[in-house]
Design a protein around this motif. Structure first.
Motif, short mmCIF file in Angstrom:
data_model
loop_
_atom_site.label_atom_id
_atom_site.label_comp_id
_atom_site.label_asym_id
_atom_site.label_seq_id
_atom_site.Cartn_x
_atom_site.Cartn_y
_atom_site.Cartn_z
N TYR A 1 0.83 -1.21 0.00
CA TYR A 1 0.00 0.00 0.00
C TYR A 1 0.87 1.26 0.00
O TYR A 1 1.98 1.26 0.54
CB TYR A 1 -0.90 0.05 1.25
N VAL A 2 0.32 2.33 -0.59
CA VAL A 2 0.97 3.65 -0.52
C VAL A 2 0.06 4.57 0.28
O VAL A 2 -1.13 4.70 -0.01
CB VAL A 2 1.20 4.24 -1.93
N ASN A 3 0.64 5.18 1.31
CA ASN A 3 -0.08 6.18 2.10
C ASN A 3 -0.10 7.48 1.29
O ASN A 3 0.93 8.10 1.05
CB ASN A 3 0.65 6.41 3.44
N CYS A 4 -1.29 7.87 0.85
CA CYS A 4 -1.44 9.02 -0.06
C CYS A 4 -1.85 10.31 0.64
O CYS A 4 -2.05 11.33 -0.03
CB CYS A 4 -2.47 8.68 -1.14
N ASP A 5 -2.01 10.30 1.95
CA ASP A 5 -2.59 11.45 2.66
C ASP A 5 -1.87 12.76 2.35
O ASP A 5 -2.48 13.75 1.93
CB ASP A 5 -2.60 11.21 4.17
N GLY A 6 -0.55 12.77 2.57
CA GLY A 6 0.23 14.00 2.36
C GLY A 6 0.26 14.43 0.91
O GLY A 6 0.11 15.61 0.58
N MET A 7 0.45 13.44 0.02
CA MET A 7 0.49 13.73 -1.41
C MET A 7 -0.85 14.29 -1.89
O MET A 7 -0.90 15.22 -2.69
CB MET A 7 0.80 12.46 -2.21
N ALA A 8 -1.94 13.69 -1.39
CA ALA A 8 -3.27 14.12 -1.81
C ALA A 8 -3.55 15.55 -1.34
O ALA A 8 -4.15 16.35 -2.07
CB ALA A 8 -4.33 13.17 -1.26
N LYS A 9 -3.10 15.89 -0.14
CA LYS A 9 -3.31 17.25 0.36
C LYS A 9 -2.57 18.26 -0.52
O LYS A 9 -3.11 19.31 -0.88
CB LYS A 9 -2.84 17.37 1.81
N ARG A 10 -1.32 17.93 -0.88
CA ARG A 10 -0.56 18.85 -1.74
C ARG A 10 -1.23 19.01 -3.10
O ARG A 10 -1.30 20.11 -3.66
CB ARG A 10 0.87 18.33 -1.93
N ALA A 11 -1.74 17.89 -3.65
CA ALA A 11 -2.39 17.93 -4.95
C ALA A 11 -3.68 18.76 -4.89
O ALA A 11 -4.00 19.50 -5.82
CB ALA A 11 -2.69 16.52 -5.45
N GLY A 12 -4.42 18.61 -3.80
CA GLY A 12 -5.65 19.40 -3.63
C GLY A 12 -5.33 20.87 -3.45
O GLY A 12 -5.98 21.75 -4.05
N ASP A 13 -4.33 21.16 -2.62
CA ASP A 13 -3.94 22.55 -2.37
C ASP A 13 -3.45 23.24 -3.64
O ASP A 13 -3.65 24.45 -3.82
CB ASP A 13 -2.86 22.62 -1.28
#
Length: 901
Positions: free
Chosen positions: A421-433
């Motif tokens: 699995y890849v933890n996407c939390d931080g990456m997803a926040k940056r992409a949304g921001d």
């Protein structure tokens, strides 16, 4: 190109005599009487490639500013298994229009092609081929031999798409073509996996996830399609032999089955009744939950039920979070290994997790007497067995939602399996921001809400797949010789080593195990990575990442990502997340999403409906018989097939005529109204063949007017300063400037349909319908006293043709090149003259040459002409009869007098 030209009067097959890579010699070929796409579109693509017009020098590009004088785009890599459909053709038309426009604007321009290895799709195609040709499955061959077979297939059949892209005129840099499993991309995948692991973002875990029994593989949450059932529904299940109780062999879904569990040691024979939509999962029940405040069951708290088929003691537990005591009996069966809610309940109560399904969907050794049955056959058998034991209560229709594998169409099972699995939390926040703060633009903007929905609710990404074709996971399990150790036991998870190669893995294993090398055994994970993992790296892996190559420095980040809105999250979001995480930069500053292509009835294009149109069927033409056979090969109901056949026969009684790539591109661009589905009527696309034909005929007709004309490199400025221009000449130059202004503005704003319409309108409404008609008497008059007026008309016409063709070129490259090359003066216009229209400068508007007063006066003139024509028609005066008209003018008498010639 040895295709038959359907429109050739003598029906002689066209043969391309231009040697491959050579420039077409038009000097020895008279211009054909009519437009023949196969002839016009031959040879140019090979010559453009041979000349190197599609390439871009990295050193030259390094000094260019990304958003001002540089344009870089990667193609959405189509699956190597496939052939292009009209969705791909729309992508190609939009992307190549942008690319050619930027190139002509003088920008350093690079359009990178590539194909995707498409793990599941490719493996499936080759497995079917093996079974058909040799009656073998992949396990008969073994992994190594099977993967060799897939590579053989890819090398033999995998280049169909590149040939089709060439047919469409896509000006991609073929010298930089990539395949997601080539050496460069594979190295990037290994590096990305390792970097994510080193940052603590990639891990291995035993979790409940989506399992496709047809693929025998896990799939991610966003690869799930859903169907809603209103109640009792019978469905075909392709992995099963068929339900003998149904005439069509279908299985029952959309029902809620109730049955009872006997309470252990109950003297009164007390039972608890539970209900389920998936009766076969009761074989893995490890608890029944009730609400702690439900008086009906308080006397049973802490007691046990007895499983009727294996005697397993099933605890009665209390769970206020899961149980709604007002629903049904208020008792809920718990199968932690096969249901997401039960999985969480099982973790809360430390229950046993009993998996009852094997990877192919058959009942395993935990299934008592049902072992070996396929899951839905077991559902029927369990119901019968419960009836025999007197524990069956009943069945009722039940609304429900079924999850289907988007790859195979198989009904998915929740299964507990070890996966990466890849933890996407931080990456997803940056992409949304990035979208929120304006660094990344998504066009049309109404798709931003989809972006935020996915990224703000992201879950960890399951990236492992139980396939053989794909990027094998760069992880090794370390053990000592003779050691009996289960690699799937989470207690041994620390033995999994992520490394860049086997030597590095061995070094790490020696450190972990602390024993001599000869005692260490390392075994590579057999699983492969989700195809979207490598696709997510595509905007930088194609340029050589992780190395800081010249291409990486010159072309990354790219300018724009253009694709269909259906893969906004599958691909686009993952590219943004991976780009930000691994390169600390956005991979592009703009995302442009074109609409989905549907048929004229608004139905999704699909092979099963028989409504998929291959672009080559439009480019080369095809027979009605061919179209009807495709309908018969789909799975439409018989009535629908007959209706569709009638529609096809009415629309195309002689099949689809040969339209050529230009007409297809131009027609598709006409449909690009942002954010809407494209309900594509092929007849309308065919109509744009008529535009190409009109373009051809108008230019051929106009060339006789300029056959004795000698253009110069400063012709436009000379003309405007000459003082020889009539109103009609100033009108067409003004309309040309307006067209240049409009088309450039529209392309800047990604309004491709508007750009197409503006260029179409100039050619048809202004040049053909007005100007060519007005100058006929002027150019036919070769008298000395008419010399200035004739020169001005010829100059205005040559400029309109030459500039108008450059205006059209990004959209219709082939016919614009052919006609541009035929204009008089080619090769005499000095150092600034280019050898090809595709590297000529794109027309820009000179505001001082616009003239709104002249355009208004011409509109007055056209109104008079229309009124005269109407009068002639009402008196039935034939065209041969010369007629005098008397015009009463309230104002603008000078306008009328100025046009009397």
């Amino acid at each position: 190109n040895n295709n038959n030209d359907n429109n050739n009067d003598n029906n002689v097959p066209f043969v391309n005599t231009t040697p491959k890579g050579h420039k077409k010699d038009l000097s020895s070929t008279p211009m054909a009487d009519a437009y023949h796409p196969v002839s016009v579109e031959s040879a140019w693509q090979d010559w453009w490639e041979q000349q190197g017009y599609y390439t871009c020098n990295a050193q030259d590009a390094m000094g260019k500013l990304p958003n001002e004088d540089k344009f870089v785009m990667v193609i959405p890599p189509p699956n190597v298994t496939g052939s292009l459909h009209l969705g791909h053709a729309l992508t190609a038309a939009v992307e190549d229009t942008l690319t050619r426009w930027h190139r002509m604007c003088g920008h350093a321009t690079l359009y990178v092609p590539g194909t995707d290895h498409a793990g599941i799709a490719t493996q499936s195609v080759v497995e079917k081929m093996l079974m058909k040709e040799q009656n073998l499955n992949r396990h008969d061959l073994g992994r190594e031999k099977f993967v060799e077979k897939v590579w053989e297939w890819k090398n033999e059949y995998g280049n169909r798409i590149t040939k089709q892209l060439r047919c469409l005129g896509s000006s991609v840099d073929w010298s930089r073509e990539r395949f997601t499993m080539d050496e460069k991309c594979s190295r990037a995948v290994v590096e990305a996996f390792n970097q994510l692991h080193e940052k603590g973002l990639l891990y291995r875990d035993l979790r409940l996830g989506n399992w496709s029994c047809a693929l025998k593989s896990a799939i991610s949450d966003i690869e799930v399609d859903y169907i809603d059932l209103e109640g009792r529904t019978f469905l075909e299940v392709k992995t099963h032999k068929g339900n003998p109780k149904d005439k069509l062999g279908r299985y029952e879904f959309g029902t809620l089955t109730s049955f009872s569990y006997p309470v252990e040691n109950s003297e009164s024979g007390e039972t608890i009744t539970v209900a389920t939509t998936r009766l076969e999962t009761m074989l893995g029940d490890t608890a029944v939950a009730v609400h702690p405040e439900d008086d009906r069951y308080k006397h049973l708290h802490g007691k046990f039920l007895i499983h009727p088929f294996n005697g397993r003691r099933i605890p009665i537990i209390t769970d206020a979070e899961l149980v709604d005591m007002s629903f049904g009996t208020g008792a809920v069966k718990i199968t932690p290994a096969h249901d997401p809610n039960d999985y969480e309940c099982g973790k809360r109560h430390n229950l046993d997790f009993i998996t009852v399904l094997s990877p192919d969907g058959a009942i395993n050794f935990n299934g008592s007497q049902f072992e070996g049955m396929m899951r839905y056959d077991a559902r029927i058998a369990v119901e019968e067995a419960l009836k025999e034991k007197g524990l069956y209560v009943g069945k009722e229709p039940n609304k429900m939602r079924l999850g289907l594998c988007s790859r195979s169409g198989d009904i998915l099972e929740p299964m507990i399996t070890p996966q990466w699995y890849v933890n996407c939390d931080g990456m997803a926040k940056r992409a949304g921001d990035a979208v929120r703060n304006g660094e990344l633009k998504i066009l049309p903007e109404d798709h931003e809400k989809t972006w935020f929905y996915w990224l703000d609710n992201i879950r960890d990404w399951c990236v492992s797949r139980q396939l053989w074709w794909g990027h094998q996971i760069p992880a090794w399990f370390a053990s000592k010789k003779g050691e009996a150790i289960d690699k799937n036991d989470m207690a041994n998870n620390s033995r999994w080593i992520v490394a860049r190669n086997e030597d590095e893995a061995m070094e790490k294993a020696l450190t972990i195990l602390g024993c001599p090398k000869e005692e260490v055994v390392i075994e590579r994970d057999e699983d492969v990575l989700d195809t979207w993992f490598s696709s997510g790296l595509f905007p930088f892996s194609v340029f050589g990442w992780p190395d800081n190559t010249d291409d990486m420095k010159a072309f990354y980040p790219t300018s724009i990502l253009e694709t269909g809105l259906d893969i906004l999250f599958f691909w686009v979001a993952r590219m943004v997340m991976m780009g930000l995480q691994l390169t600390d930069q956005l991979p592009f500053h703009t995302v442009y999403l074109h609409a989905m292509v549907r048929d004229k009835e608004g139905r999704k294009m699909s092979k099963s409906l028989g409504n998929v149109i291959d672009p080559l069927e439009v480019i080369n033409g095809c027979t009605l018989e061919h179209l009807l056979k495709k309908l018969e090969g789909g799975n439409l109901p018989a009535k629908e097939v007959e209706k569709s056949k009638k529609d096809q026969a009415a629309d195309f009684p002689d099949g689809i005529p040969e339209c050529g790539s230009d007409a297809l591109r131009f027609g598709l661009l006409a449909y690009t109204v942002q954010g809407r589905d494209v309900n594509l009527d092929i007849k309308r696309v065919v109509g744009y063949r008529n535009f190409c034909n009109k373009l051809w005929n108008a230019t051929r007709f106009a060339l006789q007017f300029v056959s004795d004309f000698k253009p110069t490199s400063t012709l436009l400025d000379d003309l405007m300063a000459s003082g020889k221009m009539a109103i009609r000449d100033k009108f067409i130059i003004s309309r040309l400037m307006n067209a240049c202004d409009s088309v450039n503005s529209y392309l800047t704003e990604y309004k491709f349909g508007d750009a197409q319409q503006a260029s179409y309108s100039f050619w048809i409404d202004d040049l053909c319908d007005v100007y060519l008609e007005l100058i006929k008497p002027v150019v036919y008059d070769t008298s000395e006293e008419n010399a200035d007026a004739r020169w001005a008309a010829q100059a205005s016409l040559w400029i309109s043709l030459e500039t108008g063709l450059r205006l059209l070129h990004p959209m219709i490259p082939f016919v614009s090149e052919e006609l541009w090359q035929r204009l008089p003066g080619r090769g005499t216009l000095g150092e600034g003259e280019t050898e090809s229209i595709m590297i000529a400068s794109y027309p820009q508007c000179n505001e001082s040459y616009k003239n709104s007063e002249i355009e208004a006066s011409m509109e007055t003139t056209m109104k008079i002409i229309r009124a005269c024509r109407s009068l002639r028609a009402s008196y039935q005066i034939t065209n041969k009869v010369l007629t005098k008209f008397y015009i009463k003018v309230n104002d603008g008498e000078d306008v009328v007098n100025a046009q009397c010639d």
